[in-house]
Scaffold this motif. Sequence first.
Motif, short mmCIF file in Angstrom:
data_model
loop_
_atom_site.label_atom_id
_atom_site.label_comp_id
_atom_site.label_asym_id
_atom_site.label_seq_id
_atom_site.Cartn_x
_atom_site.Cartn_y
_atom_site.Cartn_z
N GLY A 247 -103.76 31.06 -53.31
CA GLY A 247 -104.01 30.84 -54.73
C GLY A 247 -105.32 30.11 -54.99
O GLY A 247 -106.17 30.60 -55.75
N PRO A 248 -105.54 28.94 -54.38
CA PRO A 248 -106.80 28.22 -54.62
C PRO A 248 -108.04 28.99 -54.18
O PRO A 248 -109.07 28.96 -54.87
N GLU A 249 -107.97 29.69 -53.04
CA GLU A 249 -109.15 30.41 -52.56
C GLU A 249 -109.46 31.63 -53.43
O GLU A 249 -110.63 31.97 -53.65
N LEU A 250 -108.43 32.31 -53.93
CA LEU A 250 -108.68 33.43 -54.83
C LEU A 250 -109.28 32.94 -56.15
O LEU A 250 -110.11 33.62 -56.76
N ALA A 251 -108.87 31.75 -56.59
CA ALA A 251 -109.47 31.17 -57.80
C ALA A 251 -110.97 30.93 -57.60
O ALA A 251 -111.77 31.16 -58.51
N LYS A 252 -111.34 30.51 -56.39
CA LYS A 252 -112.77 30.32 -56.09
C LYS A 252 -113.51 31.66 -56.12
O LYS A 252 -114.65 31.74 -56.61
N LEU A 253 -112.88 32.71 -55.58
CA LEU A 253 -113.52 34.03 -55.62
C LEU A 253 -113.69 34.50 -57.06
O LEU A 253 -114.68 35.16 -57.40
N ALA A 254 -112.73 34.18 -57.92
CA ALA A 254 -112.83 34.56 -59.32
C ALA A 254 -114.02 33.86 -59.99
O ALA A 254 -114.70 34.45 -60.84
N GLU A 255 -114.26 32.61 -59.60
CA GLU A 255 -115.41 31.89 -60.16
C GLU A 255 -116.73 32.48 -59.67
O GLU A 255 -117.72 32.52 -60.40
N LYS A 256 -116.73 32.98 -58.44
CA LYS A 256 -117.96 33.47 -57.83
C LYS A 256 -118.30 34.90 -58.23
O LYS A 256 -119.48 35.23 -58.41
N HIS A 257 -117.30 35.75 -58.36
CA HIS A 257 -117.54 37.18 -58.58
C HIS A 257 -117.19 37.57 -60.01
O HIS A 257 -116.02 37.51 -60.41
N PRO A 258 -118.17 38.00 -60.80
CA PRO A 258 -117.90 38.36 -62.19
C PRO A 258 -116.95 39.53 -62.34
O PRO A 258 -116.30 39.66 -63.38
N SER A 259 -116.84 40.39 -61.32
CA SER A 259 -115.96 41.55 -61.41
C SER A 259 -114.49 41.19 -61.25
O SER A 259 -113.62 42.05 -61.45
N VAL A 260 -114.18 39.94 -60.90
CA VAL A 260 -112.79 39.51 -60.80
C VAL A 260 -112.34 39.06 -62.19
O VAL A 260 -112.80 38.04 -62.71
N GLY A 261 -111.44 39.83 -62.77
CA GLY A 261 -110.96 39.49 -64.11
C GLY A 261 -109.78 38.54 -64.08
O GLY A 261 -109.66 37.66 -64.94
N ASP A 262 -108.89 38.70 -63.09
CA ASP A 262 -107.68 37.89 -63.05
C ASP A 262 -107.16 37.84 -61.63
O ASP A 262 -107.32 38.81 -60.87
N VAL A 263 -106.55 36.73 -61.26
CA VAL A 263 -105.80 36.62 -60.01
C VAL A 263 -104.43 36.05 -60.34
O VAL A 263 -104.29 35.22 -61.25
N ARG A 264 -103.41 36.51 -59.64
CA ARG A 264 -102.06 36.06 -59.93
C ARG A 264 -101.17 36.33 -58.72
O ARG A 264 -101.43 37.25 -57.95
N GLY A 265 -100.12 35.55 -58.58
CA GLY A 265 -99.19 35.79 -57.50
C GLY A 265 -98.41 34.56 -57.11
O GLY A 265 -98.56 33.47 -57.68
N LEU A 266 -97.56 34.74 -56.10
CA LEU A 266 -96.75 33.69 -55.49
C LEU A 266 -96.60 34.01 -54.01
O LEU A 266 -96.61 35.20 -53.63
N GLY A 267 -96.42 32.99 -53.20
CA GLY A 267 -96.19 33.22 -51.77
C GLY A 267 -97.35 34.00 -51.15
O GLY A 267 -98.51 33.62 -51.27
#
Length: 462
Positions: free
Chosen positions: A358-378
């Motif tokens: 979760g935290p690392e995907l949030a960082k990728l979302a900040e870095k890459h403009p093409s990432v619109g949303d990240v979501r999930g569990l486990g």
Amino acid sequence: MTSTTTSTQDALASIPTEEAEVRRLDRAHVFHSWSAQAHIDPLPIVSAAGSYFTDYEGKRYLDFSSQLVNVNIGHQHPRMIQAIQDYAARMTTIQPGLANDARSEAARLISEVAGEGLNKVFFTNAGAEANENAIRMARLHTGRPKILAMYRSYHGATHGAIGLTGDPRRWGTEPHTVPGIVHFWGPYPYRSSFHSETPEQETERALAHLRDTIMVEGAQTIAGIILEPIVGTNGILVPPPGYLAGVREICDEHGILLISDEVMAGFGRAGEWFAIQHWGVRPDLISFAKGVNSGYLPLGGVVLSDAVAATFDDRVYPGGLTYSGHPLACASAVASIQIFKDEGIIENARRLGDEVIGPELAKLAEKHPSVGDVRGLGVFWAVELVRNRQTREPLVPYNASGADAKPMADFAAACKAGGVWPMTHFNRTHVVPPCTISEDEVREGLAILDLALDTTDTYYAE
């Protein structure tokens, strides 16, 4: 050595070991699912272990797809392999009308982790058959004909299950699927069908829509509502707070059964035995497969509530399968559940989701403009890719193919070149590695994903 042993060894020796021959025979004789046969060239795989599998050229791929989101326990777990070998030495099969130790123990263990009041298991070969039987049970228990299912859903490819499915894979079978299936819109805060501005608003409006659907269909005609507690292939859509509890309340109000399709989300994938347990909601029926034994052998089933099971105490259940509760498959499920407990696999999945993925995907979302949303569990996450964050235009159109799907094809190719095997669907990549994956392996995969996202950024338009 007997002639029978010799002939068996000769037969096994005839299995091709060269990549070119494996590929040739595949193209000549294997008919592949969901494919235009002349337009595919499947990669031959020679081995797998842990979180990786290897091709004939020796290239290893980190399995960020868990194959079809089912190898929860990882590839070639030694305890699983040993359990299968040991049980096969004693018995390989026995018909479902006879009692069997592995079947009985598997049912007990599955009921135990399902929770209070869910004490019987009907075994199938896979998830689609589980869903077929779940809706049959719901109809027989209630005496009602209709089943409600979400548009954003996948419930399997058998005749009834594909009718339940909401995504485009059902189109090729229509209009000849089973009658009585009604689709409705579930919650999806990032692309709300209800123009919601908050998760709470999404819950309120999605439940109002469900109530309206039930009103116009006639509550007295509806046997069950089947849903994936976390929608899988169609987006890894984690429900907003209160939604599943609201569905449970609606079902109770109208005498409708709640069917939780846990085929993909169950057995540790979302950091619980069953995903619906995150929200403290008890369904009437649970369908399962995939992670129950990580596909080491085909196995699925339905967990029945005591009330539904009692319907068939003096009434014959009109359903069955030659391989229902296959002993060898059930023995692998027994071993798998014990491994989950001994090795803290569910805890590992939960921790990785909370502290790493979760935290690392949030960082990728900040870095890459093409990432619109990240979501999930486990270890059950989606990265949704867009051409523009303000308009949320998907990177590729819905159900894109051919040239329209090129941006996602480029992304997948970049992942594979870097040594990660991704799972992509429409404009999303899903981060769904084995539940046994290590933190270092997760970080390795995310680093490659980071590089691959550079390709999707090239399609971004301000």
